[in-house]
Design a protein around this motif. Structure first.
Motif, PDB file in Angstrom:
ATOM      1  N   GLU A 260       0.138 -17.521 -14.005  1.00 19.13           N
ATOM      2  CA  GLU A 260       0.295 -16.466 -14.933  1.00 19.13           C
ATOM      3  C   GLU A 260       0.358 -15.028 -14.553  1.00 19.13           C
ATOM      4  O   GLU A 260       1.144 -14.190 -14.953  1.00 19.13           O
TER       5      GLU A 260
ATOM      6  N   GLU B  61       3.831 -14.279 -13.756  1.00 19.95           N
ATOM      7  CA  GLU B  61       4.475 -14.232 -14.797  1.00 19.95           C
ATOM      8  C   GLU B  61       4.645 -12.813 -15.438  1.00 19.95           C
ATOM      9  O   GLU B  61       5.303 -12.129 -15.653  1.00 19.95           O
ATOM     10  N   GLN B  62       3.104 -12.066 -15.089  1.00 15.44           N
ATOM     11  CA  GLN B  62       2.739 -10.960 -15.472  1.00 15.44           C
ATOM     12  C   GLN B  62       3.648  -9.775 -14.798  1.00 15.44           C
ATOM     13  O   GLN B  62       3.769  -8.794 -15.678  1.00 15.44           O
TER      14      GLN B  62
ATOM     15  N   LEU C 254       0.745  -2.445 -16.674  1.00 18.19           N
ATOM     16  CA  LEU C 254      -0.408  -3.336 -15.972  1.00 18.19           C
ATOM     17  C   LEU C 254      -1.790  -2.481 -16.278  1.00 18.19           C
ATOM     18  O   LEU C 254      -2.770  -2.919 -16.609  1.00 18.19           O
TER      19      LEU C 254
ATOM     20  N   ARG D 108      -2.869  -2.439 -19.824  1.00 17.59           N
ATOM     21  CA  ARG D 108      -3.403  -3.628 -20.122  1.00 17.59           C
ATOM     22  C   ARG D 108      -4.701  -4.155 -19.573  1.00 17.59           C
ATOM     23  O   ARG D 108      -5.729  -4.625 -20.350  1.00 17.59           O
TER      24      ARG D 108
END
Length: 540
Positions: free
Chosen positions: A142, A145-146, A208, A211
C-alpha cells in the motif's frame, strides 16, 4: 496520526533554541552551528537553505540526535514540547521513524543493498506499528502504491539496485511514511535526480503532506525549489542563521546580503551566437552505440541501443548543449564522439575521420579533444598533488618540455582558472568542490585543446559556485575560441551557455534548434515537460 501525550494543545511542533554544535577535532574544535533559533508549525514546510558547509545538514542530524561522537550539541531542541537533547537512547529510537522520519540525498547509501525493499519497509512497520507477516506485507505494498512505484506487488521483492534513482527515493519516502511521522526531514532529497523526476518527487511530498498532515523540514541549497515548495525559509551561512521569514517575502525583499547573493546566483545572460561563417570543427553522421546485455554461445546476442543514429554539427567557438533525463544517452553520445566508446557512424574532426582511427592513431589528437567530468574528486587522483594532476597530460603530449617549463605551464593554467599557483603542491582533498572543478578544467586547458566535452560539470556544485564556473567557462571560450559540447540536465545552465540545444530521449534526438527557439517555443511535449519541471522563472 496519534498525538503524543506531552505535546501542548497548541504551539510549534518543533522549537530549536540557541542550538550550537561543536566538533572536537585533533587540531582543535570547530563550531559548525552557532546558536540558531527557529520554529516549525504542524503541517508547515520550512526550508533550511545555504551553501555547502553552512551547517544546515548538521542542524538536521542534530534534531535526529544522529551526530557523530566527536560532535557536541548544546541549547534546546523541543519536539511536541519534549526536550530531545536530554532524551534517552531508548526514547530516541522510538522517536526516529515513528514521530520524526528522515530521507537523504542518495538513497542507495541509505538502503541496504542485500535486502529486498519490502523487507526494509516491513522492518519499520514492525518496530513502530507492531505489524508482521501478511498484514505488514500488505501495508508495505500500500505504501509503495502511495509513493507511485509501478506494479508494487512485484516491485516489493526487488533489490535497491534493480530500481532507478527516482524509484529508490520513492522507496525511502515509503519507509519514512511507514511510521506515520509528525515531522519529515528531507535532506537534499532531489539533488541527484533529473528535473522531471525532481518535480515528481516534490509533487509527491506535497500530496503526502496534505494526506497525512505532517510537517516537512526541507534541507536544500536549491532556491528554485524553495520558492515553489516552502511556506517559510531559514537561510544559514557559516553555521549562523542570517535570515528567516515567509518564503514569498524573503524572495521579494531579502534583508541580508548573503540571501540576496543566493537569490541572484542564477545563470544569467545568453551566449552570443556563432556565425555560420565559422568553420565546422566536429561533424557526426548516423552515430550509433549499442551494448551487449546478454551474450550467447550460439545464436545472436541481445543488445541495448543507447544512441540511435544521431547527426551533429559543431562549429568552432560554438557551444552545443545536450539535455535529457538519465538514460537518455547524452553522456554515451559525448563519449562516442571523442572515441572513448565504440560506435558506428561517421565522426569527423576537422578533416580527420575519427571513426577510422585505432587507439594509437587517436593518441596525438587527445590533447586537442579534452573532457571535464561531473565529479572532479572522482577524476582527480588523490595520490597526486594538484600540480602533478595538471602536469600529467604534458608528460604524455609534450614530452620535450623540461620540468621547469612544465611547471610554468601548470602555474599558468591555474591562473587561467583563477586559482593561486602556490596551491599546486596541495592534494585534491584540500580543495572545495568548486575549486576541484576548476582544477579539472585547468588539467584540460593546459594542453591547449580546441574542443571540450563538459559532462555535467556543475551539477554537483552550489548555485553560487555554479555561476562562477559558468562565468569562467564563458571567459575561457571568449579568450581562446574554445568549442564546447555541454551535457547537463540543468536547463538553466544550458540556456545560459549554449548556442544550440539537442534534446535527447531514449537514445534519440527528439528536438534540436537554437537555444532561443528551444526555450521560447518548444515543439515537442517532452521538451515542454523538461522546461516546466526545471521551474525556470522567465520561460513561457
Amino acid at each position: 496520526m496519534t498525538e503524543h501525550p506531552s505535546r501542548p494543545a497548541s504551539g510549534p511542533l518543533l522549537e530549536v533554541a540557541d542550538l550550537a554544535v561543536q566538533f572536537e577535532l585533533p587540531h582543535g574544535s570547530v563550531e559548525a552551528v552557532k546558536g540558531i533559533n527557529f520554529q516549525l508549525e504542524p503541517g508547515e514546510t520550512l526550508a533550511l537553505v545555504g551553501e555547502s558547509g553552512s551547517g544546515k545538514s548538521v542542524t538536521s542530524t542534530a534534531i535526529m540526535r544522529l551526530l557523530p561522537e566527536l560532535a557536541k550539541a548544546s541549547g534546546s531542541i523541543r519536539f511536541q514540547g519534549e526536550e530531545l537533547l536530554g532524551a534517552t537512547a531508548k526514547r530516541m529510537r522510538r522517536i526516529r521513524g515513528g514521530e520524526i522520519a528522515m530521507i537523504f540525498q542518495e538513497p542507495m547509501t541509505s538502503l541496504n543493498p542485500l535486502h529486498r525493499i519490502g523487507q526494509q519497509i516491513r522492518e519499520v512497520l514492525d518496530r513502530h506499528k507492531g505489524l508482521k507477516g501478511k498484514p505488514a506485507r500488505a501495508k508495505a505494498i500500500e505504501l509503495l502504491e502511495q509513493v507511485g512505484i509501478p506494479e508494487p506487488h512485484r516491485r516489493i521483492d526487488s533489490f535497491p539496485h534493480e530500481l532507478s534513482g527516482g524509484q529508490r527515493q520513492r522507496v525511502m519516502i515509503a519507509m519514512a511514511l511507514a511510521g506515520e511521522p509528525e515531522l519529515l526531514i528531507a535532506d537534499e532529497p532531489t539533488t541527484a535526480l533529473d528535473v522531471t523526476v525532481q518535480a515528481q518527487i516534490l509533487e509527491l511530498l506535497k500530496g503526502l503532506q496534505r494526506r497525512y498532515g505532517m510537517a516537512i523540514l526541507f534541507v536544500t541549497h536549491d532556491l528554485t525549489i524553495v520558492r515553489h515548495f516552502a511556506d517559510r525559509v531559514c537561510v544559514m551561512r557559516h553555521g549562523e542563521l542570517v535570515e528567516q521569514g515567509d518564503t514569498t517575502e524573503v524572495f521579494r525583499a531579502p534583508q541580508h546580503e548573503y540571501t540576496r547573493m543566493l537569490i541572484d546566483a542564477e545563470p544569467h545572460g545568453r551566449k552570443a551566437v556563432v556565425s555560420d561563417s565559422q568553420p565546422m570543427l566536429l561533424e557526426a553522421r548516423n552515430v550509433r552505440v549499442r551494448f551487449a546485455i546478454k551474450k550467447r554461445w550460439f545464436g545472436p546476442s541481445d543488445y541495448f541501443e543507447a544512441v540511435k543514429g544521431i547527426d551533429l554539427n559543431i562549429r568552432r567557438g560554438q557551444t552545443v548543449g545536450i539535455v535529457g533525463e538519465s538514460g537518455s544517452g547524452k553522456s554515451t553520445l559525448g563519449r562516442a564522439l571523442l572515441r572513448l566508446l565504440k560506435s558506428k557512424g561517421e565522426i569527423r574532426f576537422e578533416d580527420t575521420r575519427l571513426d577510422t582511427l585505432d587507439k594509437a592513431e587517436m593518441r596525438p589528437l587527445r590533447s586537442r579533444l579534452q573532457v571535464v567530468f561531473q565529479d572532479p574528486y572522482g577524476s582527480l587522483s588523490p595520490r597526486l598533488t594538484v600540480g602533478d594532476v595538471i602536469g600529467e597530460g604534458l608528460k604524455v603530449h609534450a614530452p620535450h618540455l623540461s620540468r621547469a617549463e612544465r611547471e610554468s605551464q601548470v602555474m599558468a593554467a591555474l591562473e587561467e582558472v583563477r586559482l593561486d599557483p602556490g596551491m599546486r603542491n596541495r592534494y585534491p582533498h584540500e580543495f572545495s568542490g568548486g575549486q576541484r572543478q576548476r582544477i579539472a578544467i585547468a588539467r584540460a586547458l593546459v594542453l591547449k585543446p580546441d574542443f571540450l566535452l563538459l559532462d555535467e560539470p556543475t551539477s554537483a556544485l552550489d548555485r553560487s559556485v555554479q555561476v562562477t564556473v559558468i562565468e569562467l567557462l564563458r571567459d575561457l571560450q571568449d579568450k581562446y575560441g574554445l568549442t564546447y559540447l555541454f551535457i547537463s540536465h540543468d536547463l538553466a545552465v544550458v540556456r545560459a551557455l549554449s548556442d544550440t540545444v539537442l534534446v535527447m530521449k531514449e537514445g534519440a534526438v527528439v528536438e534540436q534548434g537554437s537555444t532561443e527557439q528551444i526555450f521560447a517555443d518548444p515543439q515537442t511535449d517532452y521538451t515542454r515537460k523538461l522546461i516546466a519541471a526545471a521551474m525556470l522563472e522567465d520561460v513561457a
